[in-house]
Design a protein around this motif. Structure first.
Motif, mmCIF file in Angstrom:
data_model
loop_
_atom_site.group_PDB
_atom_site.id
_atom_site.type_symbol
_atom_site.label_atom_id
_atom_site.label_comp_id
_atom_site.label_asym_id
_atom_site.label_seq_id
_atom_site.Cartn_x
_atom_site.Cartn_y
_atom_site.Cartn_z
ATOM 1 N N SER A 66 -33.798 -76.807 -13.359
ATOM 2 C CA SER A 66 -33.538 -77.660 -12.252
ATOM 3 C C SER A 66 -32.715 -78.415 -12.085
ATOM 4 C CB SER A 66 -34.974 -78.447 -12.242
ATOM 5 O OG SER A 66 -35.002 -79.673 -13.257
ATOM 6 N N GLY A 71 -29.948 -76.815 -4.978
ATOM 7 C CA GLY A 71 -31.077 -76.961 -4.014
ATOM 8 C C GLY A 71 -32.242 -77.413 -4.585
ATOM 9 N N GLN A 72 -33.156 -77.667 -3.734
ATOM 10 C CA GLN A 72 -34.616 -77.848 -4.567
ATOM 11 C C GLN A 72 -35.349 -76.595 -4.695
ATOM 12 O OE1 GLN A 72 -36.950 -80.614 -2.269
ATOM 13 N NE2 GLN A 72 -36.199 -82.330 -3.486
ATOM 14 N N ARG A 73 -35.856 -76.515 -5.942
ATOM 15 C CA ARG A 73 -36.612 -75.446 -6.356
ATOM 16 C C ARG A 73 -38.207 -75.633 -6.683
ATOM 17 N NH1 ARG A 73 -33.227 -70.772 -7.247
ATOM 18 N NH2 ARG A 73 -31.242 -71.747 -6.879
ATOM 19 N N ASP A 74 -38.924 -74.637 -6.458
ATOM 20 C CA ASP A 74 -40.350 -74.755 -6.329
ATOM 21 C C ASP A 74 -40.776 -74.644 -8.008
ATOM 22 O OD1 ASP A 74 -43.337 -74.575 -5.582
ATOM 23 O OD2 ASP A 74 -43.099 -72.958 -6.957
ATOM 24 N N SER A 117 -43.370 -79.982 -12.365
ATOM 25 C CA SER A 117 -43.477 -80.702 -11.148
ATOM 26 C C SER A 117 -43.882 -82.305 -11.664
ATOM 27 C CB SER A 117 -44.982 -80.462 -10.496
ATOM 28 O OG SER A 117 -45.178 -81.174 -9.366
ATOM 29 N N LEU A 120 -40.241 -83.477 -12.155
ATOM 30 C CA LEU A 120 -39.514 -83.784 -10.712
ATOM 31 C C LEU A 120 -40.181 -84.962 -10.084
ATOM 32 C CD1 LEU A 120 -39.049 -79.999 -9.978
ATOM 33 C CD2 LEU A 120 -37.417 -81.336 -11.153
ATOM 34 N N ASP A 121 -41.121 -85.413 -10.346
ATOM 35 C CA ASP A 121 -41.629 -86.450 -9.553
ATOM 36 C C ASP A 121 -41.344 -87.532 -10.065
ATOM 37 O OD1 ASP A 121 -42.880 -84.987 -7.720
ATOM 38 O OD2 ASP A 121 -45.033 -85.140 -8.612
ATOM 39 N N THR A 125 -33.293 -88.798 -9.866
ATOM 40 C CA THR A 125 -32.561 -87.557 -9.714
ATOM 41 C C THR A 125 -30.797 -87.780 -10.212
ATOM 42 O OG1 THR A 125 -33.411 -87.520 -7.602
ATOM 43 C CG2 THR A 125 -31.577 -86.396 -7.421
#
Ligand code: SF4
Length: 277
Positions: A66, A71-74, A117, A120-121, A125
């Motif tokens: 990540s 870009g943002q990834r699921d 998840s 990332l939350d 960043t």
């Protein structure tokens, strides 16, 4: 402050009696300081991968991806990529992942995706200018290569220059808080200082589930304390390997997953008192 000299001065006699190179990781140090009998029992028990263990490896790899993929990834996609890489590289965890069965892989995907998840939350960043690096391996050889200190930093941010501390070392944890996590990072700070000649500015443990970040500034006192703990641990590891001493039993959280708890009186008493917790 000459950390290498301090370590080698106290370890030279131990090193002279070693028949093979002694590898010292944060895990081995934590194990010998926690309960020596448990440490020996685990060494004699063949290691087996399990879903909870594989979850940590997969989550770490997905988090690493990540940080480097554009870009943002699921989170689920990152986990799938991580599993594919680990299988492709024919690592031991990869072998487990390729043979553990569809239901186990689905369970692992679900749990790892939730971990990623949460990370990332909760984790700030990272910007390119911070020079983030993941899975950074470092090692220090002591006493004419008889003893090796090794570490793999989950994440580093920033760069030192010749004289100024500028790097932050972050350890990412998938479980809850434990006091030894601070010692793990002090050990990493010691390795970093011995390798680069400059201490890290800061070390931090990031707990994915709670989103907490526990930090510590690296001072001379902290490094001296890491030298003492490392030296004490290496001396005990070597004495236990040579069977020069009786292993000390220290009941605690590790009793819950100890392979010899049924035959350990202090461990059984601790488990009964702690009421399963
Ligand atoms: S049961 Fe507890 S005290 Fe006994 S050896 Fe295992 S970890 Fe140590």
């Amino acid at each position: 402050m000459d950390l290498r000299n301090d370590l080698e001065r106290d370890l030279v006699n131990i090193a002279d009696n070693l028949s093979d190179v002694l590898f010292v990781s944060k895990r081995r140090l934590a194990a010998v300081h926690a309960c020596e009998a448990h440490h020996l029992a685990e060494q004699r028990t063949p290691f087996e991968w399990s879903i909870p263990l594989a979850r940590g490896s997969v989550s770490h790899k997905a988090i690493e991806l990540s940080m480097h993929l554009a870009g943002q990834r699921d989170p689920g996609d990152l986990v799938d990529e991580a599993v594919a890489i680990l299988i492709d590289r024919q690592t031991r965890v990869g072998d487990f992942l390729s043979t553990c069965g569809e239901a186990s892989r689905a369970e692992l995907r679900s749990e790892s995706s939730a971990m990623v998840s949460s990370f990332l939350d909760t984790f700030p960043t990272l910007r390119k200018g911070w020079r983030p690096a993941t899975e950074v391996s470092k090692r220090v050889e002591l006493c004419q290569e008889k003893i090796t200190l090794s570490g793999k930093f989950d994440l580093t941010i920033g760069m030192p220059n010749d004289t100024t501390a500028g790097r932050v070392i972050v350890d990412v944890k998938t479980g809850g808080f434990a006091p030894e996590h601070r010692e793990d990072l002090r050990f990493y700070a010691l390795i970093e200082t011995l390798v680069t000649g400059v201490p890290p500015l800061l070390v931090a443990t990031h707990y994915i589930e709670s989103g907490r970040m526990l930090e510590e500034a690296i001072t001379e006192d902290v490094l001296n304390s890491a030298v003492r703990r490392t030296t004490d641990g290496i001396i005990r590891l070597s004495q236990l390997e040579n069977e020069d001493v009786e292993p000390v039993r220290k009941p605690g959280a590790a009793c819950r997953w100890c392979p010899i708890s049924d035959d350990c009186t202090p461990g059984t008493a601790w488990l009964n008192d702690s009421d399963g917790w």
